[in-house]
Scaffold this motif. Structure first.
Motif, PDB file in Angstrom:
ATOM      1  N   GLN A  79       0.806  -1.219   0.000  1.00 45.70           N
ATOM      2  CA  GLN A  79       0.000   0.000   0.000  1.00 45.70           C
ATOM      3  C   GLN A  79       0.844   1.276   0.000  1.00 45.70           C
ATOM      4  O   GLN A  79       0.307   2.370  -0.153  1.00 45.70           O
ATOM      5  CB  GLN A  79      -0.935  -0.004   1.213  1.00 45.70           C
ATOM      6  N   GLY A  80       2.161   1.152   0.168  1.00 44.90           N
ATOM      7  CA  GLY A  80       3.014   2.326   0.138  1.00 44.90           C
ATOM      8  C   GLY A  80       3.106   3.077   1.438  1.00 44.90           C
ATOM      9  O   GLY A  80       3.630   4.191   1.464  1.00 44.90           O
ATOM     10  N   VAL A  81       2.614   2.507   2.528  1.00 46.61           N
ATOM     11  CA  VAL A  81       2.810   3.123   3.840  1.00 46.61           C
ATOM     12  C   VAL A  81       4.308   3.201   4.136  1.00 46.61           C
ATOM     13  O   VAL A  81       4.791   4.157   4.740  1.00 46.61           O
ATOM     14  CB  VAL A  81       2.076   2.323   4.935  1.00 46.61           C
ATOM     15  N   ALA A  82       5.018   2.174   3.718  1.00 48.47           N
ATOM     16  CA  ALA A  82       6.476   2.149   3.754  1.00 48.47           C
ATOM     17  C   ALA A  82       6.955   1.660   2.399  1.00 48.47           C
ATOM     18  O   ALA A  82       6.212   1.016   1.653  1.00 48.47           O
ATOM     19  CB  ALA A  82       6.972   1.232   4.863  1.00 48.47           C
ATOM     20  N   ASP A  83       8.207   1.959   2.068  1.00 46.56           N
ATOM     21  CA  ASP A  83       8.775   1.464   0.823  1.00 46.56           C
ATOM     22  C   ASP A  83       9.246   0.029   0.965  1.00 46.56           C
ATOM     23  O   ASP A  83       9.103  -0.783   0.051  1.00 46.56           O
ATOM     24  CB  ASP A  83       9.942   2.358   0.393  1.00 46.56           C
ATOM     25  N   ILE A  84       9.830  -0.284   2.121  1.00 45.86           N
ATOM     26  CA  ILE A  84      10.352  -1.619   2.401  1.00 45.86           C
ATOM     27  C   ILE A  84       9.862  -2.029   3.786  1.00 45.86           C
ATOM     28  O   ILE A  84       9.823  -1.198   4.705  1.00 45.86           O
ATOM     29  CB  ILE A  84      11.890  -1.656   2.365  1.00 45.86           C
TER      30      ILE A  84
END
Length: 323
Positions: A79-84
């Motif tokens: 979801q793109g809350v974090a990249d990794i």
């Protein structure tokens, strides 16, 4: 949510400027002293920074700063809350049925590391990582029994005890030994042991340092074939797509077997250090099983591996892991 929306959200999560400087957010649900920080997060930061002359960096957001739930780590990358993000396949076992074969007793051959077993099987298991790019895949040191007020020397000693497990494979192992498996995230185990909600846990000895479990446990049984844990670090496809071509090339060079080996080596070192330290505490009892004593456990758990592989259609994945 559609994948295009995932990509848009992820592109916002990648901090970028007109000059091309980019900071990748790495979500870590554990404290910054956890083994994952130096062996994975800081290594990726060093490698990417060096490869790009500081244009791409990785920043760890520790202690659940980007979301506290360990179970939700994978979806945060999608979801793109974090990249990794990093996490355990066992927390969402139904998604990672073939990946988790590596956790079973007897799967990883003597002298082979779990990370190589996983990457050797990547063609068979890659479908279990939708919406992401695997950054690292590795395993823990072999599981041991960490108990409170119970000393385990034979399978009979486990009968009816409540044992925390990380996922479906470990649950089957515990059941085969006559215990009652209780699934919960590792960051809940300390309190569960302390309050008597569980009697013990099957997990790697690295948890003695990473989660201070020896503070609430007093008995440790080593040498039973209990398998091991597996881990992933993944990057959202949207975050990857938002990178420049140069940054993508740097990421491609930094991910894979090398960072996975770094992680697994560090897990083993943390495990060894934790056991050595815990052995010095007079309150602790250590049971180091002889080969004959371990065989009694093996007789009960080895059939679990065969039945699990058959149930998930994992014969090709198993063969690749063992080549």
């Amino acid at each position: 949510m559609k994948l295009s929306t995932f990509a848009f959200a992820a592109s916002l999560a990648v901090t970028a400027t007109v000059t091309g400087a980019q900071e990748l957010k790495f979500a870590n649900f554990t404290p910054p002293f956890h083994t994952v920080n130096a062996s994975v997060i800081e290594k990726l930061n060093a490698d990417l920074s060096q490869e790009t002359g500081g244009a791409v960096t990785v920043r760890g957001y520790h202690g659940g700063e980007l979301g506290a739930g360990p179970v939700e780590q994978y979806v945060r990358a999608v979801q793109g809350v974090a990249d990794i993000t990093w996490g355990l396949p066992g927390y969402t076992s139904s998604q990672f049925e073939k990946t988790m074969i590596v956790e079973l007793p007897g799967v990883v051959p003597e002298g082979k590391c779990g990370c190589d077993a996983l990457w050797d099987a990547i063609d068979e298991i890659s479908g279990e990582f939708p919406g992401t790019i695997p950054v690292g895949l590795w395993t823990s040191e072999p599981n041991i029994m960490i108990m409170r007020d119970k000393v385990i020397r034979t399978p009979a000693d486990l009968q009816g005890l409540k044992i925390r497990v990380a996922g479906a494979t470990a649950a089957e192992v515990a059941t085969a030994l006559g215990a009652t498996p209780v699934q919960m995230p590792i960051n809940q185990v300390y309190n569960a042991l302390e309050t008597g909600l569980i009697d013990g846990v099957f997990t790697g000895s690295s948890t003695l340092d990473d989660f201070k479990l020896d503070e609430v446990a007093d008995s440790f049984t080593i040498g039973a074939p209990l398998g091991r844990l597996s881990f992933f670090a993944v990057m959202g496809e949207g975050s990857y797509a938002a990178l420049s071509d140069e940054a993508k090339a740097a990421v491609d060079a930094a991910i894979g077997r090398e960072v996975s080996t770094s992680a697994e080596t560090a897990w083993n070192a943390t495990g060894e250090a934790g056991v050595a330290r815990a052995r010095q505490d007079a309150k602790n009892t250590f049971v180091d099983l002889t080969p004959e004593e371990a065989a009694a456990f093996a007789e009960l758990v080895m059939p679990v591996t065969e039945s699990y592989v058959a149930a998930v259609g994992g014969e090709a994945a198993l063969a690749a892991m063992q080549k």
